[in-house]
Design an enzyme around this catalytic site. Structure first.
Site, PDB file in Angstrom:
ATOM      1  N   ASP A  88      -9.444  -5.765  -1.818  1.00  0.00           N
ATOM      2  CA  ASP A  88      -8.305  -5.844  -2.717  1.00  0.00           C
ATOM      3  C   ASP A  88      -8.388  -4.702  -3.729  1.00  0.00           C
ATOM      4  OD1 ASP A  88      -6.483  -6.482  -4.735  1.00  0.00           O
ATOM      5  OD2 ASP A  88      -7.105  -8.583  -4.869  1.00  0.00           O
ATOM      6  N   ILE A  89      -7.403  -3.825  -3.714  1.00  0.00           N
ATOM      7  CA  ILE A  89      -7.414  -2.658  -4.609  1.00  0.00           C
ATOM      8  C   ILE A  89      -7.434  -3.060  -6.082  1.00  0.00           C
ATOM      9  CG2 ILE A  89      -4.905  -2.328  -4.704  1.00  0.00           C
ATOM     10  CD1 ILE A  89      -5.539   0.741  -4.402  1.00  0.00           C
TER      11      ILE A  89
ATOM     12  N   ASN B 132       7.366   1.959  -5.630  1.00  0.00           N
ATOM     13  CA  ASN B 132       8.716   2.300  -5.188  1.00  0.00           C
ATOM     14  C   ASN B 132       9.322   3.190  -6.270  1.00  0.00           C
ATOM     15  OD1 ASN B 132      10.228   0.685  -7.146  1.00  0.00           O
ATOM     16  ND2 ASN B 132       9.576  -1.093  -5.950  1.00  0.00           N
TER      17      ASN B 132
ATOM     18  N   GLY C  44       3.842  -5.747  -1.794  1.00  0.00           N
ATOM     19  CA  GLY C  44       2.625  -5.084  -1.322  1.00  0.00           C
ATOM     20  C   GLY C  44       1.702  -4.661  -2.443  1.00  0.00           C
ATOM     21  N   VAL C  45       1.140  -3.457  -2.312  1.00  0.00           N
ATOM     22  CA  VAL C  45       0.214  -2.904  -3.302  1.00  0.00           C
ATOM     23  C   VAL C  45       0.890  -2.823  -4.676  1.00  0.00           C
ATOM     24  CG1 VAL C  45      -1.036  -0.798  -3.984  1.00  0.00           C
ATOM     25  CG2 VAL C  45      -1.171  -1.614  -1.628  1.00  0.00           C
ATOM     26  N   ASP C  46       2.129  -2.361  -4.692  1.00  0.00           N
ATOM     27  CA  ASP C  46       2.872  -2.207  -5.943  1.00  0.00           C
ATOM     28  C   ASP C  46       2.960  -3.529  -6.697  1.00  0.00           C
ATOM     29  OD1 ASP C  46       4.405  -0.861  -7.868  1.00  0.00           O
ATOM     30  OD2 ASP C  46       6.259  -1.046  -6.722  1.00  0.00           O
TER      31      ASP C  46
ATOM     32  N   THR D  31       1.916   2.983   4.646  1.00  0.00           N
ATOM     33  CA  THR D  31       1.563   2.353   5.927  1.00  0.00           C
ATOM     34  C   THR D  31       1.911   0.873   6.001  1.00  0.00           C
ATOM     35  OG1 THR D  31      -0.690   1.890   5.199  1.00  0.00           O
ATOM     36  CG2 THR D  31      -0.317   4.005   6.336  1.00  0.00           C
TER      37      THR D  31
ATOM     38  N   TYR E  23       6.732   0.516   4.488  1.00  0.00           N
ATOM     39  CA  TYR E  23       7.400   1.793   4.768  1.00  0.00           C
ATOM     40  C   TYR E  23       7.161   2.274   6.202  1.00  0.00           C
ATOM     41  CZ  TYR E  23       8.790   2.442  -0.135  1.00  0.00           C
ATOM     42  OH  TYR E  23       9.365   2.321  -1.379  1.00  0.00           O
TER      43      TYR E  23
END
Length: 180
Positions: free
Chosen positions: A13-14, A27, A35-37, A126, A129
């Site tokens: 997990d980032i 975005n 997602g990550v954002d 990835t 998108y």
């Protein structure tokens, strides 16, 4: 002689990473998403959203252009900064590789300007998108290998699942293989 950063791969997990800068696959609105954002905005707290709103009100009224990068506070994350970059949407009809490369290049430029020694990246573009993971891994690793400069000493790619990790591991092995 230019010193290259150490490149590490981590499955996880980032938002749990400790680093000087964490890169967000944002975005263009800079106002959070999926997602990550979404994960970075949720875990980092309202400070990140407030900083992004300030950016929108000043220099990015129409949003952050694809391939560019900008930094904000990291809020409650274990980092000093979040570097937001907007990846391209993958399509078979148009080669957008240079825009994806620009995300990594510009994020590294911003990180160096901030004096960051450690930078954490996701696999930009990835997810939703649609960029093919193997190609995304190859472009990401090659760009970091070629573009990262001091003070950036360590670059970590944090991959959410085993499939992504395996693609990056294979691409890193290719990159590090001595040419014959």
């Amino acid at each position: 002689m230019t010193t290259k950063p150490t490149i590490k791969l981590v499955q996880g997990d980032i938002t749990e990473q400790h680093a000087d800068a964490i890169v967000n696959a944002a975005n263009s609105s800079l106002l959070g998403g999926g997602g990550v954002d979404g994960a970075i905005h949720r875990k980092g707290g309202p400070e990140i959203l407030d900083a992004c709103r300030d950016l929108r009100a000043s220099q990015y009224g129409r949003g952050l252009p694809t391939g560019q990068a900008v930094a904000t506070t990291a809020g409650r994350l274990h980092a000093d900064h979040v570097i937001h970059t907007v990846g391209p949407v993958w399509t078979e009809e148009e080669d957008r590789s240079e825009l994806l490369v620009s995300c990594y290049r510009e994020s590294l430029r911003v990180a160096a300007e901030l004096g960051a020694h450690s930078v954490v990246f996701p696999a930009i573009s990835t997810g939703i998108y649609g960029w093919p993971m193997d190609d995304g891994a190859r472009l990401a690793l090659r760009t970091v290998h070629e573009e990262a400069r001091l003070p950036v000493a360590e670059v970590r790619f944090v991959l959410f699942d085993e499939g992504a990790y395996d693609c990056f591991e294979l691409a890193l092995a290719e990159l590090e293989r001595p040419s014959s």
